[in-house]
Design a protein around this motif. Structure first.
Motif, short mmCIF file in Angstrom:
data_model
loop_
_atom_site.label_atom_id
_atom_site.label_comp_id
_atom_site.label_asym_id
_atom_site.label_seq_id
_atom_site.Cartn_x
_atom_site.Cartn_y
_atom_site.Cartn_z
N THR A 1 0.80 -1.19 0.13
CA THR A 1 0.00 -0.21 0.12
C THR A 1 0.89 1.27 0.02
O THR A 1 0.84 2.09 -0.72
CB THR A 1 -0.91 -0.01 1.26
OG1 THR A 1 -1.82 -1.09 1.11
CG2 THR A 1 -1.78 1.23 1.37
N HIS A 2 1.83 1.26 0.87
CA HIS A 2 2.63 2.58 0.94
C HIS A 2 3.54 2.49 -0.49
O HIS A 2 3.79 3.84 -0.76
CB HIS A 2 3.77 2.56 2.22
CG HIS A 2 2.91 2.78 3.36
ND1 HIS A 2 1.92 2.14 4.13
CD2 HIS A 2 3.06 3.99 4.07
CE1 HIS A 2 1.64 2.59 5.22
NE2 HIS A 2 1.99 3.88 5.17
N ARG A 3 4.11 1.58 -0.93
CA ARG A 3 4.63 1.61 -2.13
C ARG A 3 3.68 2.42 -3.39
O ARG A 3 4.24 2.92 -4.35
CB ARG A 3 5.40 0.46 -2.40
CG ARG A 3 6.43 0.34 -3.78
CD ARG A 3 7.14 -0.79 -3.87
NE ARG A 3 8.02 -0.64 -4.87
CZ ARG A 3 9.45 -0.41 -4.56
NH1 ARG A 3 9.93 -0.67 -3.31
NH2 ARG A 3 10.30 -0.37 -5.29
N SER A 4 2.61 1.80 -3.29
CA SER A 4 1.55 2.43 -4.42
C SER A 4 1.46 3.85 -3.91
O SER A 4 0.99 4.57 -5.14
CB SER A 4 0.24 1.40 -4.22
OG SER A 4 0.36 0.24 -4.43
N ALA B 1 -2.05 11.93 -1.27
CA ALA B 1 -2.39 10.82 -1.76
C ALA B 1 -3.16 9.66 -0.84
O ALA B 1 -3.14 9.67 0.18
CB ALA B 1 -0.57 10.27 -1.73
N GLU B 2 -3.64 9.01 -1.52
CA GLU B 2 -4.67 7.96 -1.21
C GLU B 2 -4.55 6.47 -2.16
O GLU B 2 -4.73 6.86 -3.42
CB GLU B 2 -5.91 8.56 -1.09
CG GLU B 2 -7.25 7.66 -0.35
CD GLU B 2 -8.15 8.57 -0.08
OE1 GLU B 2 -9.44 7.72 -0.09
OE2 GLU B 2 -8.55 9.42 0.08
N ASP C 1 -6.99 2.89 -2.16
CA ASP C 1 -8.05 2.31 -1.39
C ASP C 1 -8.50 2.61 -0.06
O ASP C 1 -8.52 1.97 0.81
CB ASP C 1 -7.47 0.83 -1.34
CG ASP C 1 -7.11 -0.04 -2.68
OD1 ASP C 1 -8.03 0.32 -3.75
OD2 ASP C 1 -6.13 -0.78 -2.84
N GLY C 2 -8.73 4.04 -0.05
CA GLY C 2 -9.00 4.72 1.38
C GLY C 2 -7.77 4.97 2.27
O GLY C 2 -8.14 5.58 3.38
N GLU C 3 -6.61 4.54 1.93
CA GLU C 3 -5.63 4.78 2.93
C GLU C 3 -4.70 5.90 2.45
O GLU C 3 -4.30 6.09 1.29
CB GLU C 3 -4.61 3.33 2.77
CG GLU C 3 -5.02 2.10 3.44
CD GLU C 3 -5.34 1.75 4.74
OE1 GLU C 3 -4.58 2.70 5.57
OE2 GLU C 3 -6.34 1.43 5.43
N LYS C 4 -4.31 6.74 3.52
CA LYS C 4 -3.43 7.56 3.50
C LYS C 4 -2.28 7.49 4.41
O LYS C 4 -2.32 6.78 5.37
CB LYS C 4 -4.14 8.91 3.83
CG LYS C 4 -5.34 9.52 2.80
CD LYS C 4 -5.87 10.83 3.14
CE LYS C 4 -6.53 11.36 2.13
NZ LYS C 4 -7.13 12.85 2.45
#
Length: 423
Positions: free
Chosen positions: A88-91, A224-225, A227-230
């Motif tokens: 997720t963080h790499r994305s 930046a987001e 899938d709902g993750e920041k």
């Protein structure tokens, strides 16, 4: 009957002999001690290319060591994340460091390089105080390479130019901490102060830019987001701290080594002057032959056998990148700097499919590899465009320093300003 030569003594990576010249020690490690337990650091030294490459791609090795190695100075970063959290963080980060996201910052990178190089060449053209009539002098590390990537990072983040020197100070403190395998308490204390100072500086800025619509990197990271993750405030602050190293130290030393390599091989410098499409070869070979990062740590998640050594689960391993990149089992005549070598896959050298290990391999492949390549390309072209007949200042003998990262600490040169750079 032919006598068998005795096995040489195992090198000590903390010894003065190793610090003076590690390359013969790397050869001993590869040939005789491919997985050596080093008592001074209570870690295993892994030095062959194949073993390092497999470790970076294997779930038997993790980056949990960063919890004690990097988290105290940076905070928790993407380097120590695993699985879905890491993906997720790499994305979240990838879009800013490749493709159109990276192209957006090209003017910032080019401007910073040109500003520094123009200052060097203009001063030389005005004064012409070199050892030979019509020549100028510069010390490229203090005048250019140690400033360029930090200035780029500060400007990309949208921070005040007046803070360039403050970030340089934090940068040197963090790098001293990472090279402090001997545990000097003064360096540790200075790193702790840096951690607090950088946190006090960054967190209010991050909170302020959460609600803004700025186009700088810091503002875009705040928005930046995936899938709902920041990224949280602390995660963004930790990433900025990491950028000081990943975006500063490595590029600084890589550019220095690249120019040194070309001065040492004038035929290859002339070739790239005549054909700038060779720039990728110069950069890739520099990363293989004299990459800035010599060591990086990993932790075993289960027992691992390398050669006749069993490394227990939970052990710290030091992956000897510089040793692996000069392994004659993988590269022919590996001690030679040769931009025309056929066994380095230049077209893949800046991707996760590279056949050198300077950028790591596998899921933790360097996010900023293309940023580093871009900065090195711009620096190389500007130096070649503005400086002719580059050589060392008389009496200068380049000597590398460093353990975890390594390069020459100064690069005093004499050059003739190119026609377009003369006044």
């Amino acid at each position: 009957m032919t006598a068998v030569e005795p096995r040489p003594a195992a090198p000590d990576i903390l010894s003065p002999e190793f610090l003076d010249d590690p390359y013969p020690c790397y050869r001993i490690l590869r040939d005789h001690y491919p997985a050596l337990h080093h008592p001074g650091t209570d870690s295993y030294l892994i030095s062959r290319y194949q073993d390092c490459a497999e470790a970076f791609r294997s779930p038997k090795f993790s980056s949990r060591n960063y919890e004690w190695q990097l988290e105290p100075i940076h905070g928790r970063t993407i380097l120590q994340m695993q699985g879905t959290e890491h993906s997720t963080h790499r994305s979240l980060l990838n879009p800013f460091f490749r493709g159109s996201g990276l192209e957006k910052f090209m003017p910032v990178i080019t401007h910073n390089a040109a500003e520094l190089i123009d200052g060097i060449v203009t001063g030389a053209a005005d004064n012409l105080l070199g050892e030979v009539a019509g020549c100028g002098e510069a010390e490229l590390v203090s005048d250019f390479t140690s400033r360029f990537p930090i200035n780029v990072m500060v400007d990309m983040l949208g921070l005040p130019k007046s803070d360039h020197e403050r970030f340089r100070g934090w940068y040197f403190s963090i790098m001293a901490h990472l090279n402090n395998l001997a545990g000097d308490p003064e360096i540790t204390a200075a790193a702790a102060r840096t951690h607090e100072e950088l946190q006090d500086y960054m967190l209010p800025l991050i909170r302020e830019r959460r609600s803004g619509d700025g186009d700088d990197l810091l503002s875009r990271l705040c928005r930046a987001e995936v899938d709902g993750e920041k990224m949280s405030d602390d995660e963004i602050k930790a990433f900025v701290s990491l950028l000081l190293v990943a975006g500063g130290e490595t590029t600084d030393k890589a550019i220095t080594s690249m120019i040194r390599n070309l001065i040492d091989h004038p035929d290859q410098m002339q070739a790239v002057r005549a054909d700038r499409s060779l720039a990728d070869r110069v950069i890739a070979e520099t990363l293989r032959h004299s990459g800035p990062v010599h060591m990086i740590m990993r932790q075993t998640e289960e027992d691992v056998q390398i050669d006749d050594t069993v490394i227990p689960s939970g052990a710290t391993c030091i992956m000897m990148l510089a040793a692996a990149n000069r392994d004659n089992r993988h590269f022919s005549d590996p001690e030679r700097f040769d931009i025309f070598r056929e066994d380095l896959q230049v077209d893949r050298a800046f991707s996760g499919a590279a056949n050198h290990v300077q950028f790591i391999l596998g899921r933790h492949f360097c996010v900023g590899s293309l940023l580093a390549k871009t900065e090195m390309t711009i620096a190389l072209n500007l130096i070649l465009d503005t400086m002719e007949s580059i050589r060392y200042r008389d009496g200068f003998v380049p000597r590398e320093v460093g353990l975890y990262t390594r390069s020459i600490p100064e690069l005093p040169i004499v050059f003739e300003p190119a026609g377009g750079a003369r006044r």
